[in-house]
Design a protein around this motif. Structure first.
Motif, mmCIF file in Angstrom:
data_model
loop_
_atom_site.group_PDB
_atom_site.id
_atom_site.type_symbol
_atom_site.label_atom_id
_atom_site.label_comp_id
_atom_site.label_asym_id
_atom_site.label_seq_id
_atom_site.Cartn_x
_atom_site.Cartn_y
_atom_site.Cartn_z
ATOM 1 N N ALA A 2 -10.267 -4.732 6.214
ATOM 2 C CA ALA A 2 -8.849 -4.391 6.250
ATOM 3 C C ALA A 2 -8.217 -4.595 4.885
ATOM 4 N N LEU A 3 -7.243 -3.740 4.578
ATOM 5 C CA LEU A 3 -6.381 -3.926 3.409
ATOM 6 C C LEU A 3 -5.004 -4.263 3.973
ATOM 7 N N VAL A 4 -4.562 -5.469 3.682
ATOM 8 C CA VAL A 4 -3.425 -6.054 4.399
ATOM 9 C C VAL A 4 -2.266 -6.295 3.448
ATOM 10 N N GLY A 5 -1.106 -5.735 3.764
ATOM 11 C CA GLY A 5 0.078 -5.944 2.936
ATOM 12 C C GLY A 5 0.862 -7.155 3.425
ATOM 13 N N GLY A 6 1.896 -6.898 4.207
ATOM 14 C CA GLY A 6 2.830 -7.943 4.646
ATOM 15 C C GLY A 6 2.156 -9.190 5.199
ATOM 16 N N ALA A 7 1.143 -9.010 6.022
ATOM 17 C CA ALA A 7 0.515 -10.167 6.678
ATOM 18 C C ALA A 7 -0.434 -10.932 5.747
ATOM 19 N N TRP A 63 2.217 6.436 7.367
ATOM 20 C CA TRP A 63 3.202 6.126 8.418
ATOM 21 C C TRP A 63 2.969 4.756 9.043
ATOM 22 N N ALA A 64 1.837 4.142 8.771
ATOM 23 C CA ALA A 64 1.535 2.831 9.357
ATOM 24 C C ALA A 64 1.774 1.693 8.360
ATOM 25 N N ILE A 65 2.118 2.045 7.113
ATOM 26 C CA ILE A 65 2.252 1.005 6.078
ATOM 27 C C ILE A 65 3.639 0.385 6.117
ATOM 28 N N GLY A 66 3.679 -0.894 6.377
ATOM 29 C CA GLY A 66 4.941 -1.630 6.345
ATOM 30 C C GLY A 66 5.898 -1.257 7.464
ATOM 31 N N THR A 67 5.424 -0.516 8.448
ATOM 32 C CA THR A 67 6.311 -0.021 9.504
ATOM 33 C C THR A 67 6.114 -0.769 10.811
ATOM 34 N N GLY A 114 -6.048 0.140 6.515
ATOM 35 C CA GLY A 114 -4.816 -0.532 6.101
ATOM 36 C C GLY A 114 -3.606 0.113 6.731
ATOM 37 N N GLY A 115 -2.618 -0.689 7.057
ATOM 38 C CA GLY A 115 -1.377 -0.201 7.675
ATOM 39 C C GLY A 115 -1.018 -1.083 8.849
ATOM 40 N N SER A 116 -0.124 -2.066 8.586
ATOM 41 C CA SER A 116 0.363 -2.979 9.635
ATOM 42 C C SER A 116 -0.750 -3.762 10.331
ATOM 43 N N VAL A 117 -1.773 -4.136 9.581
ATOM 44 C CA VAL A 117 -2.792 -5.043 10.141
ATOM 45 C C VAL A 117 -2.160 -6.433 10.239
ATOM 46 N N LYS A 118 -2.306 -7.053 11.412
ATOM 47 C CA LYS A 118 -1.717 -8.366 11.683
ATOM 48 C C LYS A 118 -2.766 -9.226 12.377
ATOM 49 N N GLY A 140 -4.739 4.118 -6.422
ATOM 50 C CA GLY A 140 -4.229 5.231 -5.611
ATOM 51 C C GLY A 140 -3.517 4.821 -4.345
ATOM 52 N N HIS A 141 -2.926 3.640 -4.336
ATOM 53 C CA HIS A 141 -2.147 3.244 -3.158
ATOM 54 C C HIS A 141 -1.052 4.287 -2.906
ATOM 55 N N SER A 142 -0.715 4.504 -1.653
ATOM 56 C CA SER A 142 0.269 5.556 -1.330
ATOM 57 C C SER A 142 1.626 5.296 -1.988
ATOM 58 N N GLU A 143 1.965 4.017 -2.225
ATOM 59 C CA GLU A 143 3.244 3.748 -2.896
ATOM 60 C C GLU A 143 3.188 4.209 -4.351
ATOM 61 N N ARG A 144 2.014 4.146 -4.963
ATOM 62 C CA ARG A 144 1.866 4.677 -6.320
ATOM 63 C C ARG A 144 1.908 6.202 -6.291
ATOM 64 N N GLY A 158 -6.101 -8.558 0.537
ATOM 65 C CA GLY A 158 -4.650 -8.651 0.625
ATOM 66 C C GLY A 158 -4.022 -7.879 -0.519
ATOM 67 N N ASN A 159 -2.987 -7.133 -0.212
ATOM 68 C CA ASN A 159 -2.221 -6.413 -1.222
ATOM 69 C C ASN A 159 -0.825 -7.023 -1.230
ATOM 70 N N TRP A 160 -0.567 -7.792 -2.250
ATOM 71 C CA TRP A 160 0.716 -8.508 -2.312
ATOM 72 C C TRP A 160 1.870 -7.644 -2.787
ATOM 73 N N LYS A 161 1.581 -6.422 -3.241
ATOM 74 C CA LYS A 161 2.646 -5.539 -3.725
ATOM 75 C C LYS A 161 3.514 -6.298 -4.749
ATOM 76 N N MET A 162 4.845 -6.092 -4.730
ATOM 77 C CA MET A 162 5.700 -6.759 -5.733
ATOM 78 C C MET A 162 6.341 -7.999 -5.092
ATOM 79 N N TYR A 182 -8.702 3.462 4.040
ATOM 80 C CA TYR A 182 -7.950 4.493 4.758
ATOM 81 C C TYR A 182 -6.639 3.874 5.210
ATOM 82 N N GLU A 183 -5.539 4.372 4.631
ATOM 83 C CA GLU A 183 -4.224 3.839 4.975
ATOM 84 C C GLU A 183 -3.290 4.986 5.362
ATOM 85 N N PRO A 184 -3.112 5.222 6.668
ATOM 86 C CA PRO A 184 -2.141 6.244 7.063
ATOM 87 C C PRO A 184 -0.749 5.792 6.612
HETATM 88 P P1 PGA Z 1 1.121 -3.407 5.403
HETATM 89 O O1 PGA Z 1 0.658 -2.748 4.012
HETATM 90 O O2 PGA Z 1 -0.023 -4.240 5.902
HETATM 91 O O3 PGA Z 1 2.338 -4.222 5.055
HETATM 92 O O4 PGA Z 1 1.425 -2.271 6.330
HETATM 93 C C1 PGA Z 1 -0.653 -2.287 3.823
HETATM 94 C C2 PGA Z 1 -0.808 -1.719 2.439
HETATM 95 O O5 PGA Z 1 0.138 -1.117 1.916
HETATM 96 O O6 PGA Z 1 -1.880 -1.869 1.819
#
Ligand code: PGA
Length: 244
Positions: A226-231, A165-169, A206-210, A89-93, A3-7, A161-163
């Motif tokens: 999986a590397l999971v943000g929001g979920a 365009w799929a992150i948080g979208t 990683g990228g919108s895994v639910k 190296g997260h794409s947001e960084r 899980g990636n809790w971000k901020m 591998y986190e495309p």
């Molecule tokens: P997301 O984020 O699951 O909210 O799309 C994934 C990530 O940024 O690692």
């Protein structure tokens, strides 16, 4: 399953998450489980997850051991508090904080030197996918970064591998798209580090895994986790992903 809790979350919210989450995944022995929390919440997360199978990670680290680097946090500091993993190296960084393949490499090397397990992120942006450049971009990120690790170092990293365009979208890559990218990455690993390492390397998607799409993704042979943000922010949601 990471899980990636971000901020997100305060220390109190962190403790409350683990009280619910730990019992929900206690029977899951098929995978490693990690939660990567904001720096200030790492002590709360580490104490709440103590004795469980869930390891705690940071979301970044600086490559120096210590020094006049205001605002930075080092590998030895993370290790000393019981941190096990670190996202690099997260794409947001890369997008907002000037991360490059060269700095991804330095951070990865620092993590390994200090006994942390790096989860190194790669992935193409939307315009790169649409212009047919996914593979060249992945190759460039690989060649300019983690391909400079020694074979011993490479054996210890996890790749995500986190495309972008799929992150948080909410736009998840299809399992086939993700699988193709993972296969391509595994080919790069095979060419540089050999077929044995390519087979052994863990590549997370990683990228919108639910909870409702994790099964389809995990059914792909090339996808190891999986590397999971929001979920990952809600205990029941991340537990159902872990227990897919
Ligand atoms: P997301 O984020 O699951 O909210 O799309 C994934 C990530 O940024 O690692």
């Amino acid at each position: 399953m990471a899980g990636n809790w971000k901020m997100y979350k305060t220390a109190g919210e962190t403790t409350a998450f683990f009280e619910k989450f730990i019992p929900m995944v206690s029977a899951s022995t098929h995978c490693d489980i990690a939660i990567c929390a904001p720096f200030v919440n790492l002590p709360a997360a580490i104490s709440a997850a103590k004795g469980s199978r869930t390891g705690i990670g940071a979301q970044n680290l600086y490559w120096g051991k210590e020094g006049a680097f205001t605002g930075e946090v080092s590998g030895p500091m993370l290790k000393a508090i019981g941190c096990e993993w670190v996202i690099v190296g997260h794409s947001e960084r890369r997008q907002y904080f000037g991360e490059t393949d060269a700095t991804v490499l330095k951070r990865t090397q620092a993590a390994l030197e200090h006994g942390l397990k790096p989860i190194v992120c790669v992935g193409e942006r939307l315009e790169e996918r649409e212009s047919g450049n996914t593979e060249p971009v992945l190759r460039e990120q690989f060649d300019g970064g983690i391909a400079h690790l020694t074979p011993e170092q490479f054996a210890q990293i996890v790749i995500a591998y986190e495309p972008v365009w799929a992150i948080g979208t909410g736009k998840v890559a299809t399992p086939e798209m993700a699988c193709d990218a993972h296969r391509f990455l595994r080919g790069l690993i095979a060419a540089k580090y050999g077929a044995g390492q390519a087979a052994a390397s863990r590549i997370l998607y990683g990228g919108s895994v639910k909870p409702d799409n994790v099964k389809g993704l995990m059914a792909q042979v090339e996808i190891d986790g999986a590397l999971v943000g929001g979920a990952s922010l809600e205990p029941a949601s991340f537990a159902s992903i872990v227990n897919f």
